[in-house]
Design a protein around this motif. Structure first.
Motif, short mmCIF file in Angstrom:
data_model
loop_
_atom_site.label_atom_id
_atom_site.label_comp_id
_atom_site.label_asym_id
_atom_site.label_seq_id
_atom_site.Cartn_x
_atom_site.Cartn_y
_atom_site.Cartn_z
N LEU A 171 7.20 8.34 -7.88
CA LEU A 171 7.16 9.65 -8.51
C LEU A 171 7.47 9.61 -9.99
CD1 LEU A 171 6.74 12.69 -7.97
CD2 LEU A 171 9.18 12.87 -7.56
N LYS A 172 8.50 8.87 -10.37
CA LYS A 172 8.92 8.83 -11.77
C LYS A 172 7.77 8.33 -12.64
CE LYS A 172 13.12 7.78 -14.34
NZ LYS A 172 12.63 7.11 -15.56
N LYS A 173 7.20 7.23 -12.23
CA LYS A 173 6.10 6.64 -12.99
C LYS A 173 4.92 7.61 -13.03
CE LYS A 173 4.15 2.18 -13.80
NZ LYS A 173 3.65 0.93 -13.38
N HIS A 174 4.65 8.20 -11.90
CA HIS A 174 3.55 9.15 -11.81
C HIS A 174 3.76 10.34 -12.75
CE1 HIS A 174 0.64 11.90 -10.03
NE2 HIS A 174 1.63 12.77 -9.89
N GLU A 175 4.98 10.84 -12.76
CA GLU A 175 5.28 11.98 -13.64
C GLU A 175 5.15 11.60 -15.10
OE1 GLU A 175 9.11 13.22 -12.20
OE2 GLU A 175 8.25 14.95 -11.17
N GLU A 176 5.59 10.41 -15.44
CA GLU A 176 5.48 9.95 -16.82
C GLU A 176 4.02 9.85 -17.24
OE1 GLU A 176 7.65 6.28 -16.98
OE2 GLU A 176 9.57 7.33 -16.87
N MET B 215 14.97 3.23 2.66
CA MET B 215 13.79 4.00 3.08
C MET B 215 13.86 5.42 2.53
SD MET B 215 11.57 2.40 4.84
CE MET B 215 11.37 0.82 5.63
N ALA B 216 15.05 6.00 2.60
CA ALA B 216 15.20 7.39 2.18
C ALA B 216 15.02 7.55 0.67
CB ALA B 216 16.56 7.91 2.60
N THR B 217 15.51 6.56 -0.11
CA THR B 217 15.42 6.72 -1.55
C THR B 217 14.13 6.19 -2.14
OG1 THR B 217 16.66 4.67 -1.84
CG2 THR B 217 17.93 6.70 -1.94
N GLU B 218 13.53 5.20 -1.49
CA GLU B 218 12.35 4.56 -2.07
C GLU B 218 11.04 5.00 -1.44
OE1 GLU B 218 12.45 1.91 -4.59
OE2 GLU B 218 14.43 2.76 -4.80
N HIS B 219 11.02 5.08 -0.13
CA HIS B 219 9.73 5.20 0.55
C HIS B 219 9.48 6.56 1.18
CE1 HIS B 219 9.26 1.03 -0.27
NE2 HIS B 219 10.19 0.64 0.58
N CYS B 220 10.40 7.50 1.04
CA CYS B 220 10.10 8.77 1.67
C CYS B 220 8.99 9.47 0.88
CB CYS B 220 11.34 9.64 1.79
SG CYS B 220 11.86 10.39 0.27
N GLN B 221 8.21 10.23 1.59
CA GLN B 221 7.06 10.91 0.98
C GLN B 221 7.53 12.18 0.28
OE1 GLN B 221 3.47 10.24 1.24
NE2 GLN B 221 4.17 8.19 1.77
N VAL B 222 7.12 12.32 -0.95
CA VAL B 222 7.44 13.55 -1.68
C VAL B 222 6.12 14.12 -2.20
CG1 VAL B 222 9.80 12.99 -2.35
CG2 VAL B 222 7.92 12.18 -3.74
N GLU C 262 5.04 8.21 -2.71
CA GLU C 262 6.37 7.73 -2.38
C GLU C 262 7.33 8.10 -3.49
OE1 GLU C 262 6.73 3.59 -1.54
OE2 GLU C 262 5.25 3.69 0.07
N LYS C 263 8.56 8.35 -3.07
CA LYS C 263 9.57 8.75 -4.04
C LYS C 263 9.71 7.75 -5.19
CE LYS C 263 14.01 11.10 -3.63
NZ LYS C 263 15.03 11.51 -2.64
N ARG C 264 9.61 6.46 -4.87
CA ARG C 264 9.78 5.45 -5.92
C ARG C 264 8.63 5.46 -6.92
NH1 ARG C 264 7.93 -0.40 -3.61
NH2 ARG C 264 6.16 0.34 -2.42
#
Ligand SMILES: [Zn+2]
Ligand SMILES: [Zn+2]
Ligand SMILES: [Zn+2]
Length: 85
Positions: free
Chosen positions: A75-80, A55-62, A71-73
């Motif tokens: 973010l990477k795709k979104h940033e790309e 939950m902390a690494t994948e689903h926490c809100q950033v 969701e944190k998971r």
């Protein structure tokens, strides 16, 4: 004496959604329900002991620098996507 079961015989475990060999199913189910939980968000089975870190690494809100909340998971795709714009 039970008939010899073909080792291709499997039964779907409702808890972890995996095909479990029938001869192993009862034992699996007991262990599975005790130890494995389904993530309510991504519907993936995880050991209950890993659920918190999952939950902390994948689903926490950033909040992204563009101030979009995700969701944190994601973010990477979104940033790309953002960088490639
Ligand atoms: Zn299971
Ligand atoms: Zn999840
Ligand atoms: Zn962004």
């Amino acid at each position: 004496m039970a008939e010899f079961l073909d080792d291709q015989d499997t039964q779907l475990c409702d808890n972890c959604k995996k095909e479990i060999p029938v001869f192993n199913f009862t034992i699996h189910e007991i262990h599975c329900q005790r130890n494995i939980g389904m993530c309510p968000i991504c519907k993936e089975p995880f050991p209950k002991s890993d659920m918190e870190s999952h939950m902390a690494t994948e689903h926490c809100q950033v909040t992204c620098k563009c101030s979009k909340k995700l969701e944190k998971r994601q973010l990477k795709k979104h940033e790309e996507t953002e960088l490639n714009r």
